[in-house]
Design an enzyme around this catalytic site. Sequence first.
Site, PDB file in Angstrom:
ATOM      1  CE  LYS A   1       6.078  -4.079  11.358  1.00  0.00           C
ATOM      2  NZ  LYS A   1       6.277  -5.504  11.078  1.00  0.00           N
TER       3      LYS A   1
ATOM      4  CD  GLU B   1       9.260  -4.825   2.553  1.00  0.00           C
ATOM      5  OE1 GLU B   1       9.126  -6.025   2.259  1.00  0.00           O
ATOM      6  OE2 GLU B   1       8.496  -4.245   3.332  1.00  0.00           O
TER       7      GLU B   1
ATOM      8  CG  HIS C   1       0.848  16.938 -18.902  1.00  0.00           C
ATOM      9  ND1 HIS C   1       0.607  17.959 -19.788  1.00  0.00           N
ATOM     10  CD2 HIS C   1       0.956  15.809 -19.665  1.00  0.00           C
ATOM     11  CE1 HIS C   1       0.553  17.480 -21.025  1.00  0.00           C
ATOM     12  NE2 HIS C   1       0.761  16.172 -20.975  1.00  0.00           N
TER      13      HIS C   1
HETATM   14  O1  PA5 Z   1       7.148  -8.399   2.094  1.00  0.00           O
HETATM   15  C1  PA5 Z   1       7.028  -8.495   3.295  1.00  0.00           C
HETATM   16  O2  PA5 Z   1       7.581  -9.405   3.943  1.00  0.00           O
HETATM   17  C2  PA5 Z   1       6.163  -7.515   4.049  1.00  0.00           C
HETATM   18  O3  PA5 Z   1       5.686  -6.532   3.225  1.00  0.00           O
HETATM   19  C3  PA5 Z   1       4.990  -8.241   4.691  1.00  0.00           C
HETATM   20  O4  PA5 Z   1       4.253  -8.887   3.676  1.00  0.00           O
HETATM   21  C4  PA5 Z   1       4.103  -7.252   5.423  1.00  0.00           C
HETATM   22  O5  PA5 Z   1       4.844  -6.582   6.394  1.00  0.00           O
HETATM   23  C5  PA5 Z   1       2.916  -7.946   6.060  1.00  0.00           C
HETATM   24  O6  PA5 Z   1       3.336  -8.897   6.989  1.00  0.00           O
HETATM   25  P1  PA5 Z   1       2.357 -10.007   7.495  1.00  0.00           P
HETATM   26  O7  PA5 Z   1       1.967 -10.845   6.340  1.00  0.00           O
HETATM   27  O8  PA5 Z   1       3.140 -10.764   8.517  1.00  0.00           O
HETATM   28  O9  PA5 Z   1       1.164  -9.332   8.124  1.00  0.00           O
END
Ligand code: PA5
Length: 431
Positions: free
Chosen positions: A417, A282, A303
């Site tokens: 989303k 990310e 394996h």
């Molecule tokens: O690292 C990030 O920002 C994301 O993975 C969020 O943690 C994830 O999308 C969950 O979001 P939220 O805490 O708003 O539910």
Amino acid sequence: MSEVTLDFSHSSASAEDLEKYKEKTIEARKILLDGTGAGNEYLGWLRLPVEYDRKEFARIKAAAGKIRGDSEAFVVIGIGGSYLGAHAAIEFLSGTVKHPGVPDIYYTGNNFSTDSIISIIEAIGDRDFSVNVISKSGTTTETAIAFRIFKKKLEEKYGKEGAADRIFATTDAKKGALKAMADEKGYTTFTIPDDIGGRYSVLSAVGLLPIAVSGADIDVLMQGAAKMMEICAGKEFEENPALQYAAYRHFMTDLKKTVEVLCIYNPSMGSFSDWWRQLYGESEGKDGKGLFPACVTYSTDLHSVGQFIQEGSRIMFETILYAENSNNRIIIEADEENADGLNYLAGKTLAFVNKCALKGTAEAHEAGGTPGILIRFSKKNEFTLGQLFYFFEFACGISGYMLGVNPFDQPGVEFYKKNMFRLLGKPGFEE
Ligand code: PA5
């Protein structure tokens, strides 16, 4: 001293190769520490190991004690950065933490699988349980649906007031649907600081409450992270594992490697690999850039994908994570018949066999064109885990800035989303 050290013996990189990236890593560190780079509004994690809210920390420990006292099961509801760190820590420390009354811990709200939710409901059965719902935005669909389901289960079992006593909400200090609901219903709340993004949040209440429930010592975890903070911010390149790791990753990128494979030799670190994968995926995977973060568990996966790594497309390098002082409790015994021919190992530990597998594999993969670095740490405990969390976070920030991306945003996550909301008929997302 750092408990985390880098070994370049199978890296196909010379000291001179790494030296070429030294200046760039130091510049990136300056940008990170001065807060002058992209995403600098999300740098709350940088000094968190020493500047955390002591009162909140004490409340976390008290809540963990209550949960251990009245719950046989504990459901952690969250997705991405809101649960991966806790899951990583709890699995990593499993077998090392012994604490009476630790409930069984379940993770949900991280997918839309009916089977997955039903299996957790069935596993809990009639047992007493509590819930920690974790969402910074307070509106993430996977998390919100699972919370709705488990809140109802709690209300059916304990009534609305009794349920409120067993719900712990970790969310924004002021905004979001979860915060509003928590205030209205009287749930115990913990705060995700505004300046800490999900994947850098493991050392905030996001990770700390579930980790404390598991019986792990969160003071020691923070001490380990604080030690690594000092090293990352203060040490010269030659003694700084985060700068060296960032340098190596960029050396590999320049050699046209596109996949970094995190290799572990102990399945209890599998969730740590998942945490690492999100952190790097990310943070760096944007603007058409970044190394794809892949994870394998050896020797299991030797394996399965071992063939590819040895001889397939030459697109990858390995980052091998290894606890130096592994558990030595299993010793291979001599057998009178020796029908399996294993007597040459009699008296050796299984950990020794694992280490030989690691060395042999690293040598073979380097010879086949998949070089790797070894990230060693002394042993699995809260202190080394704190160091590892901080080490990877800091190196990720540096690496992202060296790559020229904002390591603290994730704009691409919104695309699925929008389409899903349109298909679900969510108001405001129509064709
Ligand atoms: O690292 C990030 O920002 C994301 O993975 C969020 O943690 C994830 O999308 C969950 O979001 P939220 O805490 O708003 O539910």
